[in-house]
Design a protein around this motif. Structure first.
Motif, PDB file in Angstrom:
ATOM      1  N   VAL A  80      47.217  53.489  35.260  1.00  0.00           N
ATOM      2  CA  VAL A  80      48.382  52.891  34.600  1.00  0.00           C
ATOM      3  C   VAL A  80      49.051  51.868  35.517  1.00  0.00           C
ATOM      4  CG1 VAL A  80      50.712  53.393  33.759  1.00  0.00           C
ATOM      5  CG2 VAL A  80      48.805  54.839  33.071  1.00  0.00           C
ATOM      6  N   GLY A  81      49.019  52.116  36.817  1.00  0.00           N
ATOM      7  CA  GLY A  81      49.689  51.221  37.750  1.00  0.00           C
ATOM      8  C   GLY A  81      49.210  49.784  37.679  1.00  0.00           C
ATOM      9  N   GLU A  82      47.950  49.571  37.314  1.00  0.00           N
ATOM     10  CA  GLU A  82      47.479  48.188  37.193  1.00  0.00           C
ATOM     11  C   GLU A  82      48.303  47.424  36.159  1.00  0.00           C
ATOM     12  OE1 GLU A  82      43.500  45.461  36.389  1.00  0.00           O
ATOM     13  OE2 GLU A  82      43.348  47.648  36.214  1.00  0.00           O
ATOM     14  N   ARG A  83      48.761  48.145  35.135  1.00  0.00           N
ATOM     15  CA  ARG A  83      49.542  47.474  34.091  1.00  0.00           C
ATOM     16  C   ARG A  83      50.962  47.143  34.560  1.00  0.00           C
ATOM     17  NH1 ARG A  83      48.482  50.780  28.663  1.00  0.00           N
ATOM     18  NH2 ARG A  83      47.739  52.501  29.966  1.00  0.00           N
ATOM     19  N   HIS A  84      51.385  47.709  35.692  1.00  0.00           N
ATOM     20  CA  HIS A  84      52.673  47.322  36.255  1.00  0.00           C
ATOM     21  C   HIS A  84      52.611  45.930  36.881  1.00  0.00           C
ATOM     22  CE1 HIS A  84      54.315  51.697  36.865  1.00  0.00           C
ATOM     23  NE2 HIS A  84      53.740  51.533  35.684  1.00  0.00           N
ATOM     24  N   ILE A  85      51.426  45.536  37.315  1.00  0.00           N
ATOM     25  CA  ILE A  85      51.299  44.263  38.025  1.00  0.00           C
ATOM     26  C   ILE A  85      51.835  43.116  37.180  1.00  0.00           C
ATOM     27  CG2 ILE A  85      49.676  42.624  39.055  1.00  0.00           C
ATOM     28  CD1 ILE A  85      47.860  45.037  39.717  1.00  0.00           C
ATOM     29  N   ALA A  86      51.456  43.081  35.902  1.00  0.00           N
ATOM     30  CA  ALA A  86      51.905  41.990  35.030  1.00  0.00           C
ATOM     31  C   ALA A  86      53.425  41.970  34.919  1.00  0.00           C
ATOM     32  CB  ALA A  86      51.274  42.132  33.644  1.00  0.00           C
ATOM     33  N   GLY A  87      54.051  43.160  34.852  1.00  0.00           N
ATOM     34  CA  GLY A  87      55.502  43.223  34.751  1.00  0.00           C
ATOM     35  C   GLY A  87      56.187  42.592  35.952  1.00  0.00           C
ATOM     36  N   TYR A  88      55.663  42.874  37.151  1.00  0.00           N
ATOM     37  CA  TYR A  88      56.243  42.272  38.354  1.00  0.00           C
ATOM     38  C   TYR A  88      55.944  40.775  38.423  1.00  0.00           C
ATOM     39  CZ  TYR A  88      57.296  46.940  40.137  1.00  0.00           C
ATOM     40  OH  TYR A  88      57.813  48.202  40.302  1.00  0.00           O
ATOM     41  N   ARG A  89      54.752  40.388  38.058  1.00  0.00           N
ATOM     42  CA  ARG A  89      54.379  38.976  38.159  1.00  0.00           C
ATOM     43  C   ARG A  89      55.157  38.105  37.180  1.00  0.00           C
ATOM     44  NH1 ARG A  89      47.976  38.024  39.521  1.00  0.00           N
ATOM     45  NH2 ARG A  89      48.236  38.348  41.768  1.00  0.00           N
ATOM     46  N   GLU A  90      55.638  38.693  36.114  1.00  0.00           N
ATOM     47  CA  GLU A  90      56.432  37.926  35.158  1.00  0.00           C
ATOM     48  C   GLU A  90      57.854  37.692  35.646  1.00  0.00           C
ATOM     49  OE1 GLU A  90      56.163  40.069  31.509  1.00  0.00           O
ATOM     50  OE2 GLU A  90      54.051  39.547  31.174  1.00  0.00           O
ATOM     51  N   HIS A  91      58.264  38.405  36.687  1.00  0.00           N
ATOM     52  CA  HIS A  91      59.615  38.239  37.234  1.00  0.00           C
ATOM     53  C   HIS A  91      59.561  37.264  38.410  1.00  0.00           C
ATOM     54  CE1 HIS A  91      63.590  38.976  38.778  1.00  0.00           C
ATOM     55  NE2 HIS A  91      63.850  39.803  37.786  1.00  0.00           N
ATOM     56  N   PRO A  92      60.343  36.185  38.361  1.00  0.00           N
ATOM     57  CA  PRO A  92      60.278  35.188  39.439  1.00  0.00           C
ATOM     58  C   PRO A  92      60.824  35.682  40.771  1.00  0.00           C
ATOM     59  CG  PRO A  92      62.093  34.688  37.942  1.00  0.00           C
ATOM     60  CD  PRO A  92      61.326  35.824  37.316  1.00  0.00           C
TER      61      PRO A  92
ATOM     62  N   TYR B 242      42.767  40.710  41.425  1.00  0.00           N
ATOM     63  CA  TYR B 242      44.021  40.157  41.943  1.00  0.00           C
ATOM     64  C   TYR B 242      43.820  39.734  43.399  1.00  0.00           C
ATOM     65  CZ  TYR B 242      45.635  42.614  37.803  1.00  0.00           C
ATOM     66  OH  TYR B 242      45.789  43.060  36.504  1.00  0.00           O
ATOM     67  N   PRO B 243      43.026  38.704  43.634  1.00  0.00           N
ATOM     68  CA  PRO B 243      42.727  38.298  45.014  1.00  0.00           C
ATOM     69  C   PRO B 243      43.991  37.891  45.765  1.00  0.00           C
ATOM     70  CG  PRO B 243      41.998  36.632  43.433  1.00  0.00           C
ATOM     71  CD  PRO B 243      42.385  37.831  42.629  1.00  0.00           C
ATOM     72  N   GLY B 244      43.995  38.207  47.043  1.00  0.00           N
ATOM     73  CA  GLY B 244      45.116  37.817  47.886  1.00  0.00           C
ATOM     74  C   GLY B 244      46.140  38.907  48.106  1.00  0.00           C
ATOM     75  N   ILE B 245      46.041  40.002  47.357  1.00  0.00           N
ATOM     76  CA  ILE B 245      46.986  41.117  47.536  1.00  0.00           C
ATOM     77  C   ILE B 245      46.364  42.125  48.496  1.00  0.00           C
ATOM     78  CG2 ILE B 245      48.270  42.970  46.405  1.00  0.00           C
ATOM     79  CD1 ILE B 245      48.235  41.390  43.833  1.00  0.00           C
ATOM     80  N   ALA B 246      47.137  42.542  49.476  1.00  0.00           N
ATOM     81  CA  ALA B 246      46.650  43.520  50.451  1.00  0.00           C
ATOM     82  C   ALA B 246      46.379  44.862  49.771  1.00  0.00           C
ATOM     83  CB  ALA B 246      47.672  43.700  51.564  1.00  0.00           C
ATOM     84  N   THR B 247      45.500  45.648  50.386  1.00  0.00           N
ATOM     85  CA  THR B 247      45.145  46.951  49.810  1.00  0.00           C
ATOM     86  C   THR B 247      45.244  48.044  50.867  1.00  0.00           C
ATOM     87  OG1 THR B 247      42.778  46.644  50.289  1.00  0.00           O
ATOM     88  CG2 THR B 247      43.572  45.898  48.135  1.00  0.00           C
ATOM     89  N   LYS B 248      45.530  49.245  50.382  1.00  0.00           N
ATOM     90  CA  LYS B 248      45.568  50.432  51.241  1.00  0.00           C
ATOM     91  C   LYS B 248      45.035  51.614  50.446  1.00  0.00           C
ATOM     92  CE  LYS B 248      49.686  49.085  53.936  1.00  0.00           C
ATOM     93  NZ  LYS B 248      49.020  48.897  55.233  1.00  0.00           N
TER      94      LYS B 248
END
Length: 334
Positions: free
Chosen positions: A13-25, A47-53
């Motif tokens: 489900v967390g992947e679907r949060h990404i769009a919500g954050y990206r829509e906020h400037p 989502y290239p360029g985002i760090a991962t852990k």
């Protein structure tokens, strides 16, 4: 104002949060985290360029991260939310916020020690256009005085209990994981307070599986105003996922159906109900994130406050207790 740096834990489900954050400037997703390395690589490739852990603890302790989305399995929510709050990070947590009443008390205490932290939970049905339309009708008096409500969380995905991660947890609650949406919806729509519950449950649909907990729960509700109601968590139903809702007032009745909502304002069978064509469900998993970020950056009220999340969970804790004992249980709000 510098951008809010966000980390997301749990990339189902967390992947679907990404769009919500990206829509906020005003924010950027800085870190993605999942203990499953294959899942992490798969999502990170999109989502290239985002760090991962792979270790959530590393991200929760990272001082460069301002806010976290917690979308892991339910049994991790409490520990991860508590660690984030201790580190002064804002928290957007998938439902349920936690699994046990004592955990909720501890989160309340931590928030009182860190008043700067904004916590919200993904009780996303508040964003459904149809339910928002209903709330407007209730507030305008179109239904009159409310006296009875019904809210059914018809999940229709029994396999997620019998075959998925839910069935592998030491404890899983269909009330906390499903009915919480309907409990919050009723509290939000009516503006009323549930003071007492009586509940029953069974696991008839999953009795031949390894899942050990109720797959069905039903609760009768008594509200402060005198209104009464019913809420269910029905994971075993043989039907597609649906949020059944009926609101009965002295001047009108609203019933949610798949195609439309219907508002009845006459007892005469010859009088047609008004069709409420607002979209249903019409929501995405990231739709509450804008208000969460605005609350952090602008000090505005999020659509779902920490108080809202604790109120819904308080009712759910009472319902779970009531399924295990005879008689009514008073709701103790945290």
């Amino acid at each position: 104002m510098s951008k809010l740096r966000v980390g997301i834990i749990g990339l189902g489900v967390g992947e679907r949060h990404i769009a919500g954050y990206r829509e906020h400037p005003g924010c950027e997703v800085s870190v993605l985290c999942d203990y499953d390395e294959d899942k992490l690589r798969e999502v990170a490739a999109r989502y290239p360029g985002i760090a991962t852990k792979t270790a959530a603890e590393e991200m929760l302790d990272d001082s460069s991260i301002d806010a976290v989305s917690i979308a892991t399995y339910d049994n991790f929510h409490f520990e991860q939310a508590a660690r984030a709050i201790r580190n002064g990070k804002h928290v957007f947590v998938e439902k349920p916020m936690c699994l046990h009443e004592e955990e909720a008390r501890q989160l309340r205490e931590l928030l009182s020690q860190h008043p700067e932290v904004v916590l919200s939970s993904n009780l996303v049905l508040r964003m459904s256009p149809r339910f928002a339309s209903l709330k407007g009708m209730i507030e305008a008096g179109e239904l009159g005085d409310l006296f009875y409500v019904e809210a059914d969380y018809n999940y229709g995905r029994l396999h997620k209990l019998t075959e998925g991660w839910r069935g592998r947890l030491d404890y899983y609650s269909v009330v906390h994981g499903g009915a919480v949406h309907m409990v919050d919806l009723l509290l939000w729509l009516t503006g009323d307070t549930i003071v007492e519950v009586q509940a029953f449950g069974n696991r008839i649909c999953s009795r031949d599986a390894a899942f050990r907990f109720n797959d069905m729960a039903v609760a009768c509700l008594r509200f402060e105003s005198g209104m009464v109601g019913k809420v269910t968590a029905n994971f075993g139903c043989v039907m597609p996922h649906f949020h059944g809702l009926a609101v009965y007032g002295s001047r009108g009745t609203f019933v949610n159906e798949r195609e439309c909502g219907r508002l009845y304002q006459s007892r005469d069978p010859a009088d047609a109900a008004r069709e409420i064509r607002a979209e249903y469900p019409g929501v995405n998993k990231g739709d509450l994130i804008r208000s969460f970020v605005d609350a952090i950056q602008k000090g505005t009220r999020p659509v779902v406050t920490a108080d809202d999340a604790f109120r819904a969970m308080s009712v759910c804790f009472a319902i779970e207790r009531a399924t295990r004992q005879p008689g009514a249980v008073e709701v103790s709000y945290l």
